[in-house]
Design a protein around this motif. Structure first.
Motif, PDB file in Angstrom:
ATOM      1  N   GLU A  72     109.609  41.072 -20.823  1.00  0.00           N
ATOM      2  CA  GLU A  72     108.642  40.706 -21.865  1.00  0.00           C
ATOM      3  C   GLU A  72     107.267  40.369 -21.284  1.00  0.00           C
ATOM      4  OE1 GLU A  72     112.650  40.293 -23.447  1.00  0.00           O
ATOM      5  OE2 GLU A  72     111.686  39.493 -21.654  1.00  0.00           O
ATOM      6  N   PHE A  73     107.248  39.964 -20.022  1.00  0.00           N
ATOM      7  CA  PHE A  73     105.975  39.591 -19.392  1.00  0.00           C
ATOM      8  C   PHE A  73     105.254  40.791 -18.773  1.00  0.00           C
ATOM      9  CE2 PHE A  73     107.261  35.212 -19.715  1.00  0.00           C
ATOM     10  CZ  PHE A  73     106.084  34.503 -19.684  1.00  0.00           C
ATOM     11  N   VAL A  74     106.000  41.841 -18.407  1.00  0.00           N
ATOM     12  CA  VAL A  74     105.415  42.954 -17.657  1.00  0.00           C
ATOM     13  C   VAL A  74     104.338  43.665 -18.471  1.00  0.00           C
ATOM     14  CG1 VAL A  74     105.871  45.191 -16.577  1.00  0.00           C
ATOM     15  CG2 VAL A  74     107.458  43.290 -16.225  1.00  0.00           C
ATOM     16  N   SER A  75     104.673  44.067 -19.708  1.00  0.00           N
ATOM     17  CA  SER A  75     103.703  44.781 -20.545  1.00  0.00           C
ATOM     18  C   SER A  75     102.503  43.900 -20.855  1.00  0.00           C
ATOM     19  CB  SER A  75     104.371  45.246 -21.844  1.00  0.00           C
ATOM     20  OG  SER A  75     105.380  46.188 -21.586  1.00  0.00           O
ATOM     21  N   VAL A  76     102.758  42.617 -21.132  1.00  0.00           N
ATOM     22  CA  VAL A  76     101.665  41.687 -21.433  1.00  0.00           C
ATOM     23  C   VAL A  76     100.746  41.535 -20.223  1.00  0.00           C
ATOM     24  CG1 VAL A  76     101.088  39.291 -22.015  1.00  0.00           C
ATOM     25  CG2 VAL A  76     102.992  40.423 -23.169  1.00  0.00           C
ATOM     26  N   ALA A  77     101.344  41.490 -19.020  1.00  0.00           N
ATOM     27  CA  ALA A  77     100.551  41.351 -17.798  1.00  0.00           C
ATOM     28  C   ALA A  77      99.618  42.542 -17.606  1.00  0.00           C
ATOM     29  CB  ALA A  77     101.477  41.203 -16.589  1.00  0.00           C
ATOM     30  N   PHE A  78     100.158  43.750 -17.770  1.00  0.00           N
ATOM     31  CA  PHE A  78      99.320  44.941 -17.606  1.00  0.00           C
ATOM     32  C   PHE A  78      98.270  45.035 -18.708  1.00  0.00           C
ATOM     33  CE2 PHE A  78     102.685  46.342 -14.729  1.00  0.00           C
ATOM     34  CZ  PHE A  78     101.937  46.952 -13.726  1.00  0.00           C
ATOM     35  N   ASP A  79      98.623  44.621 -19.916  1.00  0.00           N
ATOM     36  CA  ASP A  79      97.638  44.600 -21.005  1.00  0.00           C
ATOM     37  C   ASP A  79      96.510  43.611 -20.709  1.00  0.00           C
ATOM     38  OD1 ASP A  79      98.970  46.522 -22.408  1.00  0.00           O
ATOM     39  OD2 ASP A  79      99.745  45.204 -23.968  1.00  0.00           O
ATOM     40  N   SER A  80      96.855  42.484 -20.069  1.00  0.00           N
ATOM     41  CA  SER A  80      95.843  41.473 -19.727  1.00  0.00           C
ATOM     42  C   SER A  80      94.773  42.053 -18.806  1.00  0.00           C
ATOM     43  CB  SER A  80      96.492  40.265 -19.042  1.00  0.00           C
ATOM     44  OG  SER A  80      97.428  39.655 -19.905  1.00  0.00           O
ATOM     45  N   GLY A  81      95.184  42.924 -17.890  1.00  0.00           N
ATOM     46  CA  GLY A  81      94.225  43.556 -16.991  1.00  0.00           C
ATOM     47  C   GLY A  81      93.246  44.444 -17.728  1.00  0.00           C
ATOM     48  N   GLY A  82      93.692  45.051 -18.833  1.00  0.00           N
ATOM     49  CA  GLY A  82      92.816  45.922 -19.603  1.00  0.00           C
ATOM     50  C   GLY A  82      91.842  45.176 -20.489  1.00  0.00           C
ATOM     51  N   VAL A  83      92.308  44.091 -21.129  1.00  0.00           N
ATOM     52  CA  VAL A  83      91.461  43.424 -22.132  1.00  0.00           C
ATOM     53  C   VAL A  83      90.366  42.553 -21.510  1.00  0.00           C
ATOM     54  CG1 VAL A  83      93.303  43.395 -23.850  1.00  0.00           C
ATOM     55  CG2 VAL A  83      92.970  41.400 -22.388  1.00  0.00           C
ATOM     56  N   THR A  84      90.523  42.169 -20.254  1.00  0.00           N
ATOM     57  CA  THR A  84      89.518  41.277 -19.657  1.00  0.00           C
ATOM     58  C   THR A  84      88.200  41.986 -19.381  1.00  0.00           C
ATOM     59  OG1 THR A  84      90.532  41.736 -17.512  1.00  0.00           O
ATOM     60  CG2 THR A  84      91.124  39.671 -18.581  1.00  0.00           C
ATOM     61  N   THR A  85      88.230  43.309 -19.321  1.00  0.00           N
ATOM     62  CA  THR A  85      86.997  44.057 -19.042  1.00  0.00           C
ATOM     63  C   THR A  85      86.492  44.663 -20.350  1.00  0.00           C
ATOM     64  OG1 THR A  85      88.469  45.856 -18.346  1.00  0.00           O
ATOM     65  CG2 THR A  85      87.435  44.541 -16.634  1.00  0.00           C
ATOM     66  N   GLY A  86      85.853  43.831 -21.162  1.00  0.00           N
ATOM     67  CA  GLY A  86      85.389  44.237 -22.478  1.00  0.00           C
ATOM     68  C   GLY A  86      83.883  44.151 -22.623  1.00  0.00           C
ATOM     69  N   PRO A  87      83.393  43.978 -23.857  1.00  0.00           N
ATOM     70  CA  PRO A  87      81.953  44.063 -24.127  1.00  0.00           C
ATOM     71  C   PRO A  87      81.107  42.971 -23.490  1.00  0.00           C
ATOM     72  CG  PRO A  87      83.156  43.378 -26.101  1.00  0.00           C
ATOM     73  CD  PRO A  87      84.167  43.795 -25.101  1.00  0.00           C
ATOM     74  N   ILE A  88      81.677  41.791 -23.202  1.00  0.00           N
ATOM     75  CA  ILE A  88      80.914  40.730 -22.533  1.00  0.00           C
ATOM     76  C   ILE A  88      80.934  40.941 -21.024  1.00  0.00           C
ATOM     77  CG2 ILE A  88      80.926  38.269 -21.948  1.00  0.00           C
ATOM     78  CD1 ILE A  88      79.804  38.585 -24.624  1.00  0.00           C
ATOM     79  N   THR A  89      82.124  41.240 -20.495  1.00  0.00           N
ATOM     80  CA  THR A  89      82.324  41.299 -19.053  1.00  0.00           C
ATOM     81  C   THR A  89      81.648  42.495 -18.395  1.00  0.00           C
ATOM     82  OG1 THR A  89      84.488  40.325 -19.487  1.00  0.00           O
ATOM     83  CG2 THR A  89      84.108  41.139 -17.266  1.00  0.00           C
ATOM     84  N   VAL A  90      81.860  43.680 -18.971  1.00  0.00           N
ATOM     85  CA  VAL A  90      81.440  44.915 -18.303  1.00  0.00           C
ATOM     86  C   VAL A  90      79.932  44.998 -18.051  1.00  0.00           C
ATOM     87  CG1 VAL A  90      81.300  47.426 -18.570  1.00  0.00           C
ATOM     88  CG2 VAL A  90      83.455  46.238 -18.968  1.00  0.00           C
ATOM     89  N   PRO A  91      79.068  44.789 -19.057  1.00  0.00           N
ATOM     90  CA  PRO A  91      77.628  44.896 -18.769  1.00  0.00           C
ATOM     91  C   PRO A  91      77.173  43.943 -17.666  1.00  0.00           C
ATOM     92  CG  PRO A  91      78.008  44.762 -21.139  1.00  0.00           C
ATOM     93  CD  PRO A  91      79.306  44.464 -20.474  1.00  0.00           C
ATOM     94  N   PHE A  92      77.729  42.718 -17.692  1.00  0.00           N
ATOM     95  CA  PHE A  92      77.317  41.708 -16.727  1.00  0.00           C
ATOM     96  C   PHE A  92      77.817  42.047 -15.323  1.00  0.00           C
ATOM     97  CE2 PHE A  92      76.929  37.467 -14.886  1.00  0.00           C
ATOM     98  CZ  PHE A  92      75.728  37.038 -15.434  1.00  0.00           C
ATOM     99  N   ILE A  93      79.105  42.378 -15.206  1.00  0.00           N
ATOM    100  CA  ILE A  93      79.698  42.657 -13.894  1.00  0.00           C
ATOM    101  C   ILE A  93      79.100  43.920 -13.275  1.00  0.00           C
ATOM    102  CG2 ILE A  93      81.821  43.432 -12.759  1.00  0.00           C
ATOM    103  CD1 ILE A  93      83.372  41.409 -14.258  1.00  0.00           C
TER     104      ILE A  93
END
Length: 510
Positions: free
Chosen positions: A162-183
């Protein structure tokens, strides 16, 4: 400014229109949709178009110059400990500010929202430091990616499913509209300080490494955390009867998302203000422009989040449920691919990345080529995700071979394409994925009677994986085209030299 805003509105319209048309066609053919839900979706689409335009304009004049300024200034402090501390703080602040993470946390059972958010933020902060040190000390990106992804897959063996899919999804959602332009802007600023031949190549890759940190952090949480209710609470689709009720639903939720955006941008603005007071990097006119840009960003993001959460999430869930439960489950794969192909064009951070790539490569890799590669990749990933919903196939059977091939390709493509590809994976899995594709998969999984936590979750991770392959294939084609061009240029030069030699031989000597 009005002319630029008009251009941004047209870009947003061309991005959102295809997915809107697809949903409309489905609603009048194989998946009849209640008028209220359809009206919510259409209103959300309008807010998306306006929100994306303001957000894109805002990031151009605020987040990008601020990120580049901080990136260029940090190495000049000459104190590595201070640089590491500031980088860690930036990574944690922008992650907590990321709206995608808030959306995912709300949908994940068994883990308290605050615990998941802080775990992910710590992972991003730590790997943001690693990414910054890699750029400064010229460490090869491919070596780090191979080492860390091997660690990810080994660690995942010891974690509950149950944690594996959530963990991989977490890696995807952290790089969104706030993070990407700044980073991304910060990465360009860091690389500009070096000034060597490989600096341009190393300006990409920060997003890629920042996507690994949350995966490892959530996997570790899965090993040590025991508690919470693992049961899944189904998504509720609001029932509205007329346009007045639709307006009331949006007006009721708008303040909540305004508050969310305030809490997201406020720490970043405070950090930027302190940075300016200490380093005096920007002049008064630049600061005024950046301030106006933050206002545009705020307005755009508030409208965007309201549109996708109130309008797109119920529509995505309903469509998935109808297609899977209405005798049309076989359509999930081709329709999922079609939706994925067009949906990625509505991701705000994708446009930021494509512009940065075209600028850094001096037009050698166009925005159009990038968008086509991303669309193909996301279409394939959504198709495979729907196949998982239909069959219950373990995510390992797709992610392990996919990442193995992606990491193998890093030895065959130009260095810059490795960074672009792995950055693209994080960028493609933004708010449109978490608020439309994830509910779409959840609705289909519920109708099929499957396990939502193991079969529906993981779609964000799939969307983040396939661009790694398509962009690197684009890199191979780019290298091949470059070699052909060089060969064609050398051939006329060689012929000219031969003609000169012949003329010299034919010329009579006195």
């Amino acid at each position: 400014m009005n002319k630029i805003l008009k251009e941004k509105l047209m870009e947003s319209l061309s991005s959102v229109l295809p997915i809107t048309v697809i949903v409309l066609l489905l609603s009048v053919t194989v998946a009849p949709m209640p008028v209220g839900t359809l009206t919510l979706f259409l209103t959300g689409a309008v807010l998306l178009i306006i929100g994306m335009a303001f957000f894109s304009l805002g990031t151009d004049v605020s987040m990008t110059p601020m990120g580049e300024g901080i990136g260029a200034q940090l190495p000049k402090t000459k104190n590595l400990a201070i640089v590491i501390g500031i980088t860690l703080l930036i990574g944690i602040l922008i992650t907590i500010a990321e709206p995608d993470l808030q959306v995912l946390a709300e949908q994940v059972p068994s883990i308290p929202n605050a615990m998941l958010i802080w775990t992910v933020a710590a992972g991003v902060g730590l790997f943001f430091v690693i990414a910054m040190l890699r750029t400064l000390f010229k460490i090869r990106l491919a070596n780090l990616l191979i080492m860390f992804y091997i660690g990810v897959f080994v660690l995942s063996i010891f974690v509950p499913n149950e944690f594996v899919s959530v963990a991989f999804d977490s890696g995807g959602v952290t790089t969104g509209p706030i993070t990407v332009p700044f980073i991304m802007a910060l990465g360009i600023g860091l690389a500009s300080i070096r000034g060597d031949r490989d600096a341009q190549d190393d300006s990409f890759g920060l997003v890629a490494l920042c996507s690994i940190g949350p995966i490892l952090a959530v996997l570790l949480l899965g090993i040590f955390y025991r508690g919470g209710d693992p049961s899944y609470t189904p998504v509720t689709v609001p029932e509205v009867q007329d346009t007045q009720q639709v307006a009331l639903v949006f007006l009721h939720d708008l303040p909540e998302y305004i508050k969310e955006v305030c809490s997201a941008l406020f720490p970043i603005i405070i950090f930027c203000a302190i940075f300016q007071l200490v380093f005096r990097r920007f002049r008064r006119l630049q600061l005024q422009k950046i301030g106006v840009g933050f206002i545009y960003t705020f307005v755009g993001l508030a409208l965007f989040l309201t549109g996708v959460n109130v309008g797109f999430m119920p529509a995505g869930h309903f469509l998935g449920q109808q297609l899977a439960g209405g005798g049309h489950s076989w359509l999930l794969v081709p329709l999922g691919m079609l939706i994925g192909y067009f949906l990625v064009t509505a991701e705000p951070a994708v446009h930021v990345l494509n512009k940065q790539v075209e600028m850094i490569t001096n037009g050698a890799v166009s925005q159009r080529a990038m968008m086509l590669s991303l669309s193909i990749g996301v279409a394939c990933s959504v198709g495979m995700s729907m196949l998982r919903v239909l069959t219950g196939l373990s995510i390992y059977w797709i992610l392990v071979p996919g990442y193995t091939v992606a990491l193998g390709l890093t030895f065959l493509v130009p260095k810059i394409f490795t960074g672009i590809a792995f950055d693209s994976g994080g960028v493609a899995s933004g708010p449109m994925t978490t608020t439309f594709l994830l509910p779409f998969a959840m609705g289909a999984c519920e109708a099929m009677g499957g396990n939502v936590l193991t079969d529906a979750f993981g779609i964000v991770a799939m969307v983040a994986m396939t661009p790694l392959l398509t962009i690197q294939i684009l890199g191979i084609l780019y290298r091949k085209k470059q070699r052909l061009t060089e060969a064609e240029e050398e051939l006329p030069a060689a012929e000219d030299e031969d003609e000169i030699i012949v003329l010299q031989e034919d010329t009579p000597h006195e």
